[in-house]
Design an enzyme around this catalytic site. Structure first.
Site, PDB file in Angstrom:
ATOM      1  N   LYS A  86      47.603  37.507  11.894  1.00 43.02           N
ATOM      2  CA  LYS A  86      47.695  37.157  13.327  1.00 43.02           C
ATOM      3  C   LYS A  86      48.739  38.081  13.942  1.00 43.02           C
ATOM      4  O   LYS A  86      49.942  37.817  13.865  1.00 43.02           O
ATOM      5  CB  LYS A  86      48.111  35.695  13.468  1.00 43.02           C
ATOM      6  N   GLU A  98      61.202  36.287   7.860  1.00 48.41           N
ATOM      7  CA  GLU A  98      62.107  37.363   8.254  1.00 48.41           C
ATOM      8  C   GLU A  98      62.385  37.143   9.731  1.00 48.41           C
ATOM      9  O   GLU A  98      61.490  37.326  10.557  1.00 48.41           O
ATOM     10  CB  GLU A  98      61.444  38.729   8.049  1.00 48.41           C
ATOM     11  N   CYS A 141      65.128  44.641  14.275  1.00 45.99           N
ATOM     12  CA  CYS A 141      65.769  43.432  13.731  1.00 45.99           C
ATOM     13  C   CYS A 141      67.111  43.763  13.081  1.00 45.99           C
ATOM     14  O   CYS A 141      68.029  42.964  13.110  1.00 45.99           O
ATOM     15  CB  CYS A 141      64.850  42.739  12.743  1.00 45.99           C
ATOM     16  N   GLU A 165      70.991  37.202  19.915  1.00 47.55           N
ATOM     17  CA  GLU A 165      70.186  38.415  19.728  1.00 47.55           C
ATOM     18  C   GLU A 165      69.552  38.821  21.062  1.00 47.55           C
ATOM     19  O   GLU A 165      68.861  38.020  21.685  1.00 47.55           O
ATOM     20  CB  GLU A 165      69.080  38.166  18.694  1.00 47.55           C
TER      21      GLU A 165
END
Ligand code: NAD
Length: 510
Positions: free
Chosen positions: A182, A257, A291, A389
């Site tokens: 997906k 993750e 990331c 973040e």
């Protein structure tokens, strides 16, 4: 709008059981091009029925097809062909990825080769794979029967989408699982290339399936599907928490993750220029949508002012512009929603810290999702731009005085993905690295991956580690088989009289 890459299909479809398909209910959504936010292609929007069809195809291929039953060497040959097919479309992929996600073309160019290497790497691993066998002399032989877990649900984010997809597809397929991918809804276009790659490489029908769509519909249905044995997810911490809870309903295996707010700790004895180059690249490459970005830079006080000044000077010269221009260093952020989020953080930062470079949209780029390389100095540890973040070209710089303070600052966030330590003192480098709460640490380097090493975060940055054999372990059941070699010694329940020492239920361990 930049020129559309050639070879795009007229629409993006699911790929189920070896055929492209629209959604059963014909649902679609529009994909935007990030330099003007113009819709440029229509994508099928997967619902429960589409996920059901894809999982059924993957389950049939797993239960009845050749893929899980092939010799590792046979599967490895197919994986090598996938790698060759991926490498062969490097230019086409780079153009699509750059157009669809806003990634600067020069940085998009390496993505196909990295993706191809992932397949070669896992092909090599499965051929070389050894599993444990243990002998209890004259009594028992015990060994591990490794087998694929089943249908894997792979859910991926929009940053370097094709490469991220390869990082899950390669070990899942290498292990003999069948998959339903997906892809992220912001960037579905490059995922369309996989179907042709898999077909040309000879992957059997139903082994590889794609369902496009939104997380709340297609992603959610995949996570909750009872025939999906395991879920590998890369994305935001908040999404990870939802998926974690949903996996619990069926006790699914999962790997996560998640996000990061990774510190680069620069001591006064570091190679100043190397640390400067590396931390600029670490946060501003890939549009800052990375990331493992070194989005917090902690600098020892004696070099702090010099570092901030030099960093800001360089940041001001970073070229922001059209992703298709080879001189561009920061392209357009992926989507107007993400652009709005990054700009909101920049405004928050202006009230929290000292802005020393950038601070918003470049004056010469009135439309599209463009943001200047933005640098805040003197950022307090409780500032939101220190804690949260941002996932864009924005960095927070903070001074420190002692090793202890550097470690405390580094660990003072909910994330723990990567960290970078810059010093010429070997003992300090290791001691600080060991004390930092993160899954990965680079010493005197930016993020250079070795595919054999564990990849993953601690705290809010993830669950489980992939990389090397750890990835294969995630996609495999390791079943213990125990075989009696001599007479079996069984405590004789229901028989008359047995000695006390017959009650050793497990027997000696070796
Ligand atoms: P996201 O969490 O919004 O979406 C990721 C994927 O999850 C998408 O495919 C989305 O459709 C799907 N999704 C959303 N809600 C879902 C739900 N309820 N159920 C199932 N699927 C759902 O993340 P994003 O914005 O696409 O990606 C950026 C994030 O990914 C950042 O936080 C970044 O740090 C992280 N990331 C981490 C790594 C890593 O290796 N640790 C690598 C790349 C990106």
């Amino acid at each position: 709008m930049a020129t559309k890459p050639s070879g795009l299909p007229d629409r993006i479809q699911h790929y189920i059981g070896g055929s492209f398909a629209d959604s059963i209910g014909k649902e679609t959504f529009e994909v935007l091009e990030p330099t003007t936010n113009t819709p440029y292609i229509t994508c099928a929007s997967g619902q429960q029925a589409d996920v059901d069809a894809a999982v059924a195809a993957a389950k049939k291929a797993f239960d009845e097809g050749p893929w899980p039953r092939m010799l590792p060497r046979e599967r490895a040959r197919v994986l090598y062909r996938i790698a060759d097919e991926v490498a062969a479309i490097n230019d086409e992929l780079a153009a699509i990825e750059s157009f669809d996600s806003g990634l600067p073309i020069r940085q998009a160019k390496g993505q196909a080769n990295r993706a191809a290497e992932n397949f070669r790497f896992f092909a090599d691993l499965i051929v070389a794979q050894v599993d444990d066998a243990f002998k209890m002399p004259g009594r028992q032989i015990n060994y591990v029967n490794r087998k694929p877990k089943g249908v894997a649900g792979l859910i991926t984010p929009w940053n370097t989408p094709f490469m991220q997809e390869s990082w899950k597809l390669a070990p899942a397929l290498a292990s003999g699982c069948t998959v339903v991918l997906k892809p992220a809804e912001f960037t579905p276009v490059s995922a369309q290339l996989w179907a042709g790659i898999m077909e040309r490489a000879g992957v059997p029908e139903g082994v590889f399936n794609v369902v496009h769509g939104f997380g709340e519909s297609a992603g959610d249905a995949l996570v909750k599907h009872p025939d999906v044995q395991l879920v590998s997810f890369t994305g935001e911490l908040g999404t990870g928490k939802i998926i974690y809870a949903n996996c619990a309903q069926n006790m699914k295996h999962m790997s996560m993750e998640l996000g990061g707010k990774s510190p680069a700790v620069i001591f006064a004895d570091a190679d100043f220029e190397a640390a400067l180059d590396s931390t600029l690249f670490g946060v501003f490459s890939l549009n800052g949508e990375r990331c493992t970005a070194s989005s917090r830079i902690l600098v020892e006080r004696p070099i702090y002012d010099r570092f901030v000044e030099a960093y800001a000077e360089r940041a001001k010269r970073i070229v922001v512009g059209d992703p298709s221009n080879p001189d561009t260093e920061i392209g357009a952020l992926v989507h107007p929603e993400h652009y709005a989020k990054v700009c909101e953080y920049i405004e928050i930062g202006k009230g929290e810290a000292r802005l020393v470079a950038g601070g918003g949209r470049p004056a010469d780029l009135p439309e599209g999702n463009y943001v200047e390389a933005t640098v805040f100095a003197d950022v307090a540890p409780d500032a939101r731009i220190f804690q949260e973040e941002i996932f864009g070209p924005v960095v927070a710089i903070t001074p420190f005085d002692t090793d202890e303070e550097a470690i405390e600052l580094a660990n003072n966030v909910e994330y723990g993905l990567a960290a970078y330590v810059w010093t010429s003192n070997v003992a300090r480098a290791h001691n600080v690295a060991h004390a930092i709460e993160s899954g990965m640490v680079w010493i005197n380097s930016h993020n250079v991956r070795d595919l054999r090493t564990p990849f993953g975060g601690v705290k809010g940055s993830g669950l489980g580690h992939e990389g090397g054999y750890r990835s294969l372990d995630f996609y495999s059941v390791q079943q213990s088989i125990h075989v009696t070699l001599g007479d079996v010694h069984t405590t004789r329940f229901g028989a008359t009289g047995y000695a006390e020492n017959d009650l050793g239920l497990g027997g000696p361990s070796a």
